[in-house]
Design a protein around this motif. Structure first.
Motif, short mmCIF file in Angstrom:
data_model
loop_
_atom_site.label_atom_id
_atom_site.label_comp_id
_atom_site.label_asym_id
_atom_site.label_seq_id
_atom_site.Cartn_x
_atom_site.Cartn_y
_atom_site.Cartn_z
N GLU A 17 42.17 14.06 0.47
CA GLU A 17 42.15 13.59 -0.92
C GLU A 17 42.58 12.13 -0.97
O GLU A 17 43.64 11.77 -0.46
N GLY A 24 42.39 15.24 -9.41
CA GLY A 24 41.27 14.34 -9.68
C GLY A 24 41.18 13.97 -11.14
O GLY A 24 42.07 13.32 -11.69
N ARG A 25 40.09 14.42 -11.79
CA ARG A 25 39.90 14.09 -13.21
C ARG A 25 40.76 14.95 -14.14
O ARG A 25 40.62 14.89 -15.35
N GLU A 43 41.42 18.03 -21.00
CA GLU A 43 42.46 18.55 -21.89
C GLU A 43 42.19 20.00 -22.31
O GLU A 43 43.09 20.82 -22.35
N TYR A 166 47.40 20.34 -18.13
CA TYR A 166 46.27 20.82 -17.31
C TYR A 166 46.65 20.82 -15.83
O TYR A 166 46.14 21.60 -15.03
N VAL A 190 38.18 9.11 2.48
CA VAL A 190 37.07 9.36 3.41
C VAL A 190 36.11 8.18 3.33
O VAL A 190 35.66 7.80 2.25
N TRP A 356 38.67 5.48 -16.24
CA TRP A 356 37.91 6.28 -15.26
C TRP A 356 36.73 5.51 -14.71
O TRP A 356 36.30 5.72 -13.57
N PHE A 361 37.60 6.22 -7.33
CA PHE A 361 37.42 7.61 -6.88
C PHE A 361 36.85 8.50 -7.99
O PHE A 361 36.86 9.72 -7.87
N VAL A 404 35.90 21.54 -16.23
CA VAL A 404 36.74 22.00 -15.12
C VAL A 404 36.23 23.36 -14.63
O VAL A 404 36.12 23.58 -13.42
N ALA A 407 33.31 22.96 -12.40
CA ALA A 407 33.70 22.48 -11.06
C ALA A 407 34.25 23.64 -10.23
O ALA A 407 33.94 23.79 -9.04
C1 LIG Z 1 38.44 11.64 -19.98
C2 LIG Z 1 37.94 12.98 -19.54
C3 LIG Z 1 38.12 14.08 -20.35
C4 LIG Z 1 37.67 15.34 -19.94
N1 LIG Z 1 37.90 16.43 -20.75
C5 LIG Z 1 37.60 17.66 -20.29
C6 LIG Z 1 38.01 18.81 -21.02
O1 LIG Z 1 38.67 18.72 -22.06
N2 LIG Z 1 37.70 20.03 -20.52
C7 LIG Z 1 36.99 20.18 -19.35
O2 LIG Z 1 36.72 21.33 -18.94
N3 LIG Z 1 36.59 19.11 -18.63
C8 LIG Z 1 36.89 17.86 -19.07
N4 LIG Z 1 36.55 16.76 -18.34
C9 LIG Z 1 35.74 16.95 -17.13
C10 LIG Z 1 36.57 17.49 -15.98
O3 LIG Z 1 37.73 16.72 -15.85
C11 LIG Z 1 35.74 17.41 -14.71
O4 LIG Z 1 34.48 18.03 -14.91
C12 LIG Z 1 36.42 18.12 -13.53
O5 LIG Z 1 37.79 17.86 -13.48
C13 LIG Z 1 35.73 17.66 -12.27
O6 LIG Z 1 36.30 18.29 -11.15
P1 LIG Z 1 35.68 17.95 -9.72
O7 LIG Z 1 36.49 18.70 -8.74
O8 LIG Z 1 34.20 18.11 -9.74
O9 LIG Z 1 35.92 16.37 -9.54
P2 LIG Z 1 37.30 15.56 -9.49
O10 LIG Z 1 38.35 16.25 -10.28
O11 LIG Z 1 36.97 14.15 -9.84
O12 LIG Z 1 37.70 15.69 -7.95
C14 LIG Z 1 37.06 14.90 -6.98
C15 LIG Z 1 38.11 14.40 -6.03
O13 LIG Z 1 37.47 13.61 -5.02
C16 LIG Z 1 38.40 12.58 -4.69
N5 LIG Z 1 37.67 11.50 -4.01
C17 LIG Z 1 36.77 10.63 -4.53
N6 LIG Z 1 36.32 9.78 -3.57
C18 LIG Z 1 36.97 10.12 -2.42
C19 LIG Z 1 36.94 9.62 -1.09
N7 LIG Z 1 36.14 8.61 -0.71
N8 LIG Z 1 37.75 10.21 -0.16
C20 LIG Z 1 38.58 11.25 -0.48
N9 LIG Z 1 38.64 11.76 -1.74
C21 LIG Z 1 37.84 11.20 -2.69
C22 LIG Z 1 38.96 12.15 -6.02
O14 LIG Z 1 40.16 11.43 -5.87
C23 LIG Z 1 39.14 13.49 -6.73
O15 LIG Z 1 40.42 14.03 -6.57
C24 LIG Z 1 37.01 15.49 -18.70
C25 LIG Z 1 36.84 14.38 -17.86
C26 LIG Z 1 37.29 13.14 -18.28
C27 LIG Z 1 37.13 11.95 -17.36
#
Ligand SMILES: Cc1cc2nc3c(=O)[nH]c(=O)nc-3n(C[C@H](O)[C@H](O)[C@H](O)COP(=O)(O)OP(=O)(O)OC[C@H]3O[C@@H](n4cnc5c(N)ncnc54)[C@H](O)[C@@H]3O)c2cc1C
Length: 421
Positions: A17, A24-25, A43, A166, A190, A356, A361, A404, A407
């Protein structure tokens, strides 16, 4: 979730990570001066997605139901007695029917050809662009219809928050991993994935010491955000593949990664509750160009408001400093609630914001699907030579991307594919 599942299946697994935190997000700020945790990323739990609720129950995490009464407001005055969701719901259900009959097309084209009132079209365009962080001229009705149907199936018009923030979800997930200290490496960026069938070499750089390291494995599950996958290999945060999985990267570029600016403001008092029109409002919708949408923490009556600028509204904020973004947010809010800018700023205690878009990342907020691009997701979800696997919100195939729970569902599917490979 993928780490937990693979670990529980008995596989030898290591999670790399880039950040110094997990989630992450999901990014929760625990400010001791704030009565509730402040969310800078996700949220809401949208509805009752089983993959999330089963875990919430098992881990005994506290959640509460949110108030969702929405008003359309200008200068502190509510514009109509009807709940602002009502005309939007009508347009969206019409769109679902149209998506079954018609070839995929941008939402704006569907609106132009529909017979809804101009007001209903404007409100629903604002909703689609705001909720999906999308442009109405790009986002396709087939994916919107798929998302709306999927959301209806899980009670998606209800939303919930985690009492402890969260990030309690992320921490509970990692608690389910045996010996997490050896299986999760933070601050590990990475940089390169070199691979051939059944053999992978991952090059990693420590974001603290700059030291480079190499990890060898048989398979790799890549869960970086779509924005990172779309970036050119020499951009900060991006991953260089050797050789490039060309079909996968081309599919990633056919999808869109939307932008969101979200600002959380903490005040001395919940001053909006003095206006009877706003006292019980969950969401405030407006025509403000920069921050048109706001919400209150109802049912918690605490002095915090969240402003939301997404899709085309967010364009004008890109590249602006933190101070400028916060100033734009407070100026929009002052107009919406009908109090002077100075009066509002005197009540303001603190402002919180994570960029963001500038975050290497993330490179944006979350994904959406342009008209005719739905098959691109399926390509991303397909393993490459049983060696490269992809997961994350953009890869969910069941109408729950950009969330979330989407994902998490995608991680569960990828973990099961790897477990059975
Ligand atoms: C402002 C905002 C509000 C949101 N509100 C909501 C909500 O209310 N409800 C909801 O369900 N969803 C919401 N979302 C969407 C939700 O946050 C995402 O869909 C979900 O968290 C994505 O999860 P993920 O595991 O796909 O990606 P991420 O959580 O982004 O995880 C990907 C990981 O990869 C890592 N990474 C990136 N590049 C590299 C690299 N080169 N090497 C190593 N690690 C790396 C990152 O650091 C990160 O930890 C919101 C998003 C945002 C930005």
């Amino acid at each position: 979730m993928a780490l937990r599942e693979l670990d529980r299946a008995g596989l030898n697994v290591l999670c790399l990570e880039a950040r110094d935190y997990i989630g992450g997000r999901i990014l929760t700020l625990h400010d001791p001066l704030s009565p509730i945790p402040l969310e800078l990323g996700a949220e809401f739990i949208h509805g009752r997605p089983p993959e999330l609720w089963n875990f919430i129950r098992d881990a005994n995490l506290g959640v509460y139901d949110c108030g969702d009464r929405a008003v359309h407001i200008k200068d502190g005055k509510v514009q109509s007695d009807t709940d602002a969701w009502v005309p939007v719901d009508r347009v969206m259900s019409d769109m679902q029917e149209a998506a079954e009959r018609l070839p995929d097309q941008p939402f704006s084209v569907f609106l132009e050809n529909s017979s809804h009132s101009e007001e209903a079209k404007r409100l629903s365009a604002n909703f689609v662009e705001g909720f999906n962080a999308a442009r109405k001229e790009i986002v396709g009705i087939h994916s919107l219809a798929q998302d709306t149907k999927a959301s209806d199936e899980i009670d998606g018009d209800r939303s919930f928050r985690f009492i402890g923030g969260y990030d309690s979800l992320a921490h509970a997930l990692i608690n389910g991993v045996s010996d997490p200290a050896s299986k999760l490496r933070l601050n590990s960026v990475v940089q390169t994935i070199s691979w051939s069938s059944g053999s992978v070499t991952v090059r990693v750089r420590s974001s603290i010491t700059g030291r480079k390291d190499t990890v060898h494995c048989r398979r790799v599950l890549i869960t970086v955000p779509l924005g990172v996958l779309q970036a050119e290999p020499d951009e900060s945060g991006a991953i260089r593949f050797d050789p490039e999985p060309k079909e996968v990267l081309a599919a990633a570029r056919r999808l869109e990664f939307g932008q969101v600016f979200r600002v959380v403001l903490r005040f001395q008092e919940p001053f909006w509750e003095k206006n009877p029109d706003l006292a019980d409002a969950g969401f405030l919708f407006s025509d403000e160009p920069l921050f048109p949408t706001w919400w209150t923490p109802l049912p918690r009556r605490v002095p915090i408001l969240t402003g939301w600028s997404a899709g085309p509204h967010a364009d004008a904020l890109q590249g602006r400093s933190r101070q400028e973004v916060v100033r734009a947010a407070t100026a929009s809010l002052a107009k919406i609630v009908g109090i002077g800018n100075d009066a509002l700023n005197r009540l303001l205690v603190s402002a919180h914001f994570h960029d963001w878009h500038a975050d290497p990342f993330a490179r944006g907020a979350y994904s959406y699907v342009p008209a005719c691009a739905l098959p691109a997701r399926e390509i991303l979800a397909r393993p490459v030579e049983n060696t490269l696997y992809f997961a994350g919100e953009a890869i969910d195939l069941h109408g729950h991307s950009a969330t979330v729970h989407g994902a998490i569902a995608s991680a569960l599917e990828a973990a099961s594919l790897i477990g059975n490979a």
